[in-house]
Design a protein around this motif. Structure first.
Motif, PDB file in Angstrom:
ATOM      1  N   ASN A 140      47.968  38.749  26.242  1.00  9.39           N
ATOM      2  CA  ASN A 140      46.579  38.792  26.722  1.00  9.39           C
ATOM      3  C   ASN A 140      45.898  40.116  26.413  1.00  9.39           C
ATOM      4  OD1 ASN A 140      46.707  36.203  27.726  1.00  9.39           O
ATOM      5  ND2 ASN A 140      47.104  36.828  29.845  1.00  9.39           N
ATOM      6  N   GLU A 141      46.606  41.215  26.631  1.00  9.90           N
ATOM      7  CA  GLU A 141      45.981  42.525  26.407  1.00  9.90           C
ATOM      8  C   GLU A 141      45.667  42.729  24.931  1.00  9.90           C
ATOM      9  OE1 GLU A 141      44.695  44.599  28.567  1.00  9.90           O
ATOM     10  OE2 GLU A 141      45.253  43.040  30.007  1.00  9.90           O
ATOM     11  N   HIS A 142      46.574  42.307  24.073  1.00  9.32           N
ATOM     12  CA  HIS A 142      46.317  42.408  22.638  1.00  9.32           C
ATOM     13  C   HIS A 142      45.098  41.568  22.265  1.00  9.32           C
ATOM     14  CE1 HIS A 142      47.403  41.217  18.297  1.00  9.32           C
ATOM     15  NE2 HIS A 142      46.852  42.424  18.263  1.00  9.32           N
ATOM     16  N   THR A 143      44.999  40.389  22.833  1.00  9.77           N
ATOM     17  CA  THR A 143      43.863  39.517  22.545  1.00  9.77           C
ATOM     18  C   THR A 143      42.558  40.162  23.001  1.00  9.77           C
ATOM     19  OG1 THR A 143      45.311  37.604  22.907  1.00  9.77           O
ATOM     20  CG2 THR A 143      42.949  37.186  22.816  1.00  9.77           C
ATOM     21  N   ARG A 144      42.563  40.767  24.189  1.00  4.57           N
ATOM     22  CA  ARG A 144      41.344  41.424  24.686  1.00  4.57           C
ATOM     23  C   ARG A 144      40.922  42.570  23.774  1.00  4.57           C
ATOM     24  NH1 ARG A 144      43.783  40.695  29.962  1.00  4.57           N
ATOM     25  NH2 ARG A 144      42.687  39.010  31.045  1.00  4.57           N
TER      26      ARG A 144
ATOM     27  N   ASN B  59      35.837  35.939  27.020  1.00 11.20           N
ATOM     28  CA  ASN B  59      36.862  36.265  28.013  1.00 11.20           C
ATOM     29  C   ASN B  59      38.190  35.621  27.623  1.00 11.20           C
ATOM     30  OD1 ASN B  59      34.169  36.158  30.001  1.00 11.20           O
ATOM     31  ND2 ASN B  59      35.632  37.774  30.490  1.00 11.20           N
ATOM     32  N   VAL B  60      39.266  36.363  27.852  1.00  7.97           N
ATOM     33  CA  VAL B  60      40.595  35.830  27.574  1.00  7.97           C
ATOM     34  C   VAL B  60      41.073  35.088  28.817  1.00  7.97           C
ATOM     35  CG1 VAL B  60      42.975  36.377  26.978  1.00  7.97           C
ATOM     36  CG2 VAL B  60      41.091  37.677  25.961  1.00  7.97           C
ATOM     37  N   TYR B  61      41.287  33.790  28.667  1.00  9.44           N
ATOM     38  CA  TYR B  61      41.710  32.956  29.793  1.00  9.44           C
ATOM     39  C   TYR B  61      43.202  33.151  30.060  1.00  9.44           C
ATOM     40  CZ  TYR B  61      41.483  28.734  32.756  1.00  9.44           C
ATOM     41  OH  TYR B  61      41.510  27.846  33.807  1.00  9.44           O
ATOM     42  N   GLY B  62      44.003  32.995  29.015  1.00  8.35           N
ATOM     43  CA  GLY B  62      45.445  33.140  29.180  1.00  8.35           C
ATOM     44  C   GLY B  62      46.178  32.448  28.050  1.00  8.35           C
ATOM     45  N   PRO B  63      47.497  32.531  28.036  1.00  6.26           N
ATOM     46  CA  PRO B  63      48.277  31.929  26.954  1.00  6.26           C
ATOM     47  C   PRO B  63      48.357  30.414  27.080  1.00  6.26           C
ATOM     48  CG  PRO B  63      49.730  32.927  28.563  1.00  6.26           C
ATOM     49  CD  PRO B  63      48.344  33.287  28.981  1.00  6.26           C
ATOM     50  N   GLN B  64      48.375  29.768  25.966  1.00  7.47           N
ATOM     51  CA  GLN B  64      48.514  28.315  25.884  1.00  7.47           C
ATOM     52  C   GLN B  64      49.879  27.893  26.420  1.00  7.47           C
ATOM     53  OE1 GLN B  64      50.890  27.611  23.475  1.00  7.47           O
ATOM     54  NE2 GLN B  64      50.875  25.367  23.469  1.00  7.47           N
TER      55      GLN B  64
ATOM     56  N   PRO C 221      33.314  41.991  31.675  1.00  2.00           N
ATOM     57  CA  PRO C 221      34.472  42.791  32.105  1.00  2.00           C
ATOM     58  C   PRO C 221      34.912  42.480  33.536  1.00  2.00           C
ATOM     59  CG  PRO C 221      32.485  44.145  31.969  1.00  2.00           C
ATOM     60  CD  PRO C 221      32.154  42.836  31.345  1.00  2.00           C
ATOM     61  N   GLU C 222      33.980  42.076  34.386  1.00  2.00           N
ATOM     62  CA  GLU C 222      34.346  41.698  35.751  1.00  2.00           C
ATOM     63  C   GLU C 222      35.284  40.499  35.736  1.00  2.00           C
ATOM     64  OE1 GLU C 222      31.058  41.118  38.405  1.00  2.00           O
ATOM     65  OE2 GLU C 222      29.876  42.717  37.481  1.00  2.00           O
ATOM     66  N   MET C 223      35.011  39.563  34.851  1.00  2.00           N
ATOM     67  CA  MET C 223      35.825  38.351  34.778  1.00  2.00           C
ATOM     68  C   MET C 223      37.204  38.625  34.183  1.00  2.00           C
ATOM     69  SD  MET C 223      34.326  35.900  36.254  1.00  2.00           S
ATOM     70  CE  MET C 223      33.929  37.230  37.410  1.00  2.00           C
ATOM     71  N   ASP C 224      37.314  39.608  33.292  1.00  2.00           N
ATOM     72  CA  ASP C 224      38.630  39.970  32.772  1.00  2.00           C
ATOM     73  C   ASP C 224      39.524  40.481  33.909  1.00  2.00           C
ATOM     74  OD1 ASP C 224      38.232  39.246  30.135  1.00  2.00           O
ATOM     75  OD2 ASP C 224      37.505  41.216  29.528  1.00  2.00           O
ATOM     76  N   LYS C 225      38.966  41.298  34.798  1.00  2.00           N
ATOM     77  CA  LYS C 225      39.728  41.794  35.951  1.00  2.00           C
ATOM     78  C   LYS C 225      40.081  40.649  36.894  1.00  2.00           C
ATOM     79  CE  LYS C 225      37.459  46.325  35.848  1.00  2.00           C
ATOM     80  NZ  LYS C 225      36.527  47.240  36.571  1.00  2.00           N
TER      81      LYS C 225
END
Length: 288
Positions: free
Chosen positions: A118-122, A149-154, A270-274
């Motif tokens: 996730n962090e790499h994707t962001r 926004n990065v939701y998460g891994p598949q 950025p709020e949604m990433d947190k």
């Protein structure tokens, strides 16, 4: 007797202009509605819309109202994409692959092996060159990229356990209708079934599907564990949520409201990433 005076042409014109201005005032003060859709509910995409609504209505002193439409209330994948291009839906948020119907290049976000986590994707999504490329693709289809926004891994859930690669053989697995997703499920030995989210849970219950490719937050929100309790953390690619605005609608806004629409997206992102970082942990606990 004094003859009544007839109003002059100038006075008549002035009165008419005043009346027209008075009549127009209410319409100028009318609120502008922005219908914001997503196929999911009670997750980061739904949360983005709710926070965006609060911030945009505050930024515009109520001149704009955001309608919140989760859980495919405005239609499934194809209908939302068509609505954006026609201007009948003002905004939508979903995985990049969701918008591949508007441009197949959006499906490039779902490619195995491109992102580590996730962090790499962001970090990659924050690069100006990447953001410009996504914006250019959107603009070429008369769409505006509002936020990423990065939701998460598949991941994939199955009705019966799959613990090895041979276990994928012949399994009917729901995917979004992109060539990349279908190709990757085929490479695993599965049978990809393109399907919009509203149809997925009934298809699982009826036995039309053996598994579903999506993301943990979707599985938890829609209680997939009741039907397909076997979670396989494949993490082949990330789910990257794009917030997209219809330019058909956006281009009709006055400049100050256009500015507010864009700036609010940048503020909420950025709020949604947190928010999602914390939610991923709670979703993991909820599933187990």
């Amino acid at each position: 007797q004094v003859a009544a005076r007839r109003p002059s042409g100038r006075r008549i014109a002035a009165a008419a202009a005043f009346a027209a201005a008075f009549a127009a005032a209410p319409s100028q003060a009318q609120q502008i509605t922005m219908k914001f859709a997503t196929q999911t509910i009670n997750d980061v995409q739904h949360e983005f819309i709710k926070v965006y609504k609060t911030e945009l209505e505050k930024a515009t002193d109520g001149r704009m109202q955001v309608g919140v439409y989760p859980a495919s209330q405005l239609g499934g994948q194809q209908r939302q994409t068509e609505g954006l291009r026609l201007g009948t839906i003002e905004a939508a948020i979903g995985p990049g692959e969701l918008f591949a119907g508007a441009d197949p290049r959006f499906g490039g976000l779902a490619l195995a092996g491109v992102f580590n986590d996730n962090e790499h994707t962001r970090r990659v999504m924050a690069l100006p060159e990447v953001r410009k490329a996504l914006s250019d693709v959107a603009s070429s289809r008369n769409l505006l990229l509002l936020a990423v926004n990065v939701y998460g891994p598949q991941s994939i859930v199955f009705k019966t356990p799959v613990t090895s690669l041979p276990g994928f053989s012949g399994k009917r697995i729901r995917v979004l209708a992109t060539e990349s997703e279908q190709a990757m499920i085929k490479a695993l030995g599965g049978a990809p079934v393109p399907m919009s989210l509203p149809e997925v849970l009934p298809a699982l219950q009826q036995g039309t599907l053996d598994g579903v490719n999506a993301v943990l937050g979707v599985f938890v929100a829609f209680k997939y564990q009741d039907v397909a309790p076997n979670l396989l953390d494949t993490h082949l690619w990330p789910i990257v949520s794009l917030s997209i605005v219809s330019k058909v609608w956006y281009n009709q806004l006055p400049p100050d409201l256009q500015k507010a629409v864009v700036e609010t997206g940048a503020k909420v992102e950025p709020e949604m990433d947190k928010w999602q970082t914390a939610r991923l942990a709670s979703d993991g606990e909820a599933w187990t």
